[in-house]
Enzyme design. Sequence first.
Site, PDB file in Angstrom:
ATOM      1  CG  HIS A 191       3.099   5.604   8.659  1.00 24.05           C
ATOM      2  ND1 HIS A 191       2.070   6.052   9.449  1.00 24.05           N
ATOM      3  CD2 HIS A 191       2.786   5.957   7.391  1.00 24.05           C
ATOM      4  CE1 HIS A 191       1.162   6.636   8.679  1.00 24.05           C
ATOM      5  NE2 HIS A 191       1.581   6.587   7.443  1.00 24.05           N
ATOM      6  CD  GLU A 437      -3.461  -3.353 -13.387  1.00 24.27           C
ATOM      7  OE1 GLU A 437      -2.744  -3.503 -12.378  1.00 24.27           O
ATOM      8  OE2 GLU A 437      -4.164  -2.342 -13.571  1.00 24.27           O
ATOM      9  CG  ASP A 461      -2.417  -6.500  -9.608  1.00 28.18           C
ATOM     10  OD1 ASP A 461      -2.306  -7.305  -8.683  1.00 28.18           O
ATOM     11  OD2 ASP A 461      -3.022  -5.421  -9.492  1.00 28.18           O
ATOM     12  CB  CYS A 508       5.179   0.822 -12.801  1.00 27.00           C
ATOM     13  SG  CYS A 508       3.448   0.340 -12.931  1.00 27.00           S
TER      14      CYS A 508
END
Length: 579
Positions: A191, A437, A461, A508
């Site tokens: 956060h 992946e 990955d 991605c």
Amino acid sequence: MLVLKGVAASPGIAIGPAISLPGETITVSRQYIAASEASSELQKILSAIKKTSEELDLCERKVQASLGTEYANLMSTHKLILQDPALKNSIVKKISKEFLSARSALSLTLQELAANFEKIEDPFFKERRSDIFDVGKRLLANLIGGKQEFFASIQNPSLLVAHDLFPSDTISLPENNIMGFCTDLGGKTSHTALLAQSLNIPAVVGLSSASKDVKNGDLLIVDGENGLLVINPDRYTLANYRKIQKELKKTESLLKTINHLPVITQDGHSVGLYVNYDPRTDTKENKRLVTDGLGLLRTEFLFMNTPQPPSEDLQHSLYLAVAKRFDMRPVTIRLADLGADKMPDFPLDEIDEDDNPFMGCRGVRLLLKNPDLLHTQLRAIIRTACEVPAQVRIMIPMVSSVEEVRHVRRAFEKTLKEFENENKKPVNKIALGAMIEVPAAAIALDGMINDLDFVSIGTNDLIQYLVAVDRVNPDVAHMYDPCHPAVGRTIHSIIQTTHQRGKLVTLCGEIAADSKMLPLLLGWHVDGLSVTPRMYLRVKNVIRNLNFETCSDLAQAALLMGSSEEIRNLIEQNQHEDS
């Protein structure tokens, strides 16, 4: 001059004097009291809880006003922790039954709660441990005195150095003359990092020893672009970073002007540019982005920290809200990539604890062993597609064989039939694809591509498995190398195989937003990229300044090279020629 390497948590460059946050570790010690003192110790903790609740209410309103509802919800998490009966009951029991002091009871309870989160290896959920300690620090402060005076005493623009920094501290940094910060601990998914990004505060985390190596007054450079902390830079380094700082400010101004412009190279080659979307951390600024759609919606968080699997209704409500957010554009929902470091709290059939979880029952393997989970998620997604014009796409995680793809497709088609029997039909045809992946899937893609509608390359990955390197293991993390020749050749092979069957392939992962790697990715003819909202306009800007023919030549040359060093030199040489 000393340079420390950490994790780039929030982009930007900040230069200024250091100011160190005083240490405030929660020390776990057993300080006992007399039975007659229990009542007064209980009153201390109850008063501290009340005062902390009032502070969190104020903090939530402040976040709401400055960053919007989405980040105010992050602060609400702290209120939920404070209101958790388990927290109060544990403290009260330790005081009234074990006769521990209020401070000892609080410290021990916080350690116990945090230990439960520590068992979860997923970085996002592991970082929630920080939320528990943030609440704990507030409680401790209200027991023994706070640190508001420290922040209020900062008179001049400074860079904060801390062992760790918590969200409620971060939100107040700009109003306390803090231009940037660095911490020993932390990760990209915390956060604190998310708030820093939204507040546009450069930040580097995970530096290990910054709080020990930096003294108050040292001149610092916080390089949030590359994850570097420069302590007492020499004259040349300082001048160079000031130049970079000015260039970044010009770039930020430029980015605001290209939001509505197409994602296209200088010589007219268009590329799809999508966002990795997380409804938990969406912001007003993110909503203003003009994107080609949603490239990746991770769904694992729905299955975590809950005593039972999420219902169809619960999942549907989330997917529907997300799909409406993206109107008629593509919305790619990844089936839950559970297992390994993301095991849910509820029991799963036939799943035992893996000795090597990353090579064990995870992703599609776990879903096929638990068909009820798969069926419920498919129903929620298809139900959403029946109600919105978005181009809903389903992505299968961790595929390693064509049999897995066919099992999921049969389950998907069976579920579609259920809706047909209910006289319901998706507004647009739902595409079923796979995230490539696992090296086996990349090599054997030609045998499964006919069973897929699209392909997405999950580079984080894929690279990790290709070079057999755990990215978070400090002993080998430096060997995680996107420029390894095997990486480029594998990505190129996946794209070629997919295109030969007339299908689209997106990519991605961290390299999708890496300006150094973008020329190669475009040159290998990837159809689309999916990046975080924070990096979206940056990536668009880089693409709009590239020449596709040059990228193609560069990418082909890279495929012929035999070492990472040669490929990096090629990329750097190309950047120098362009600049």
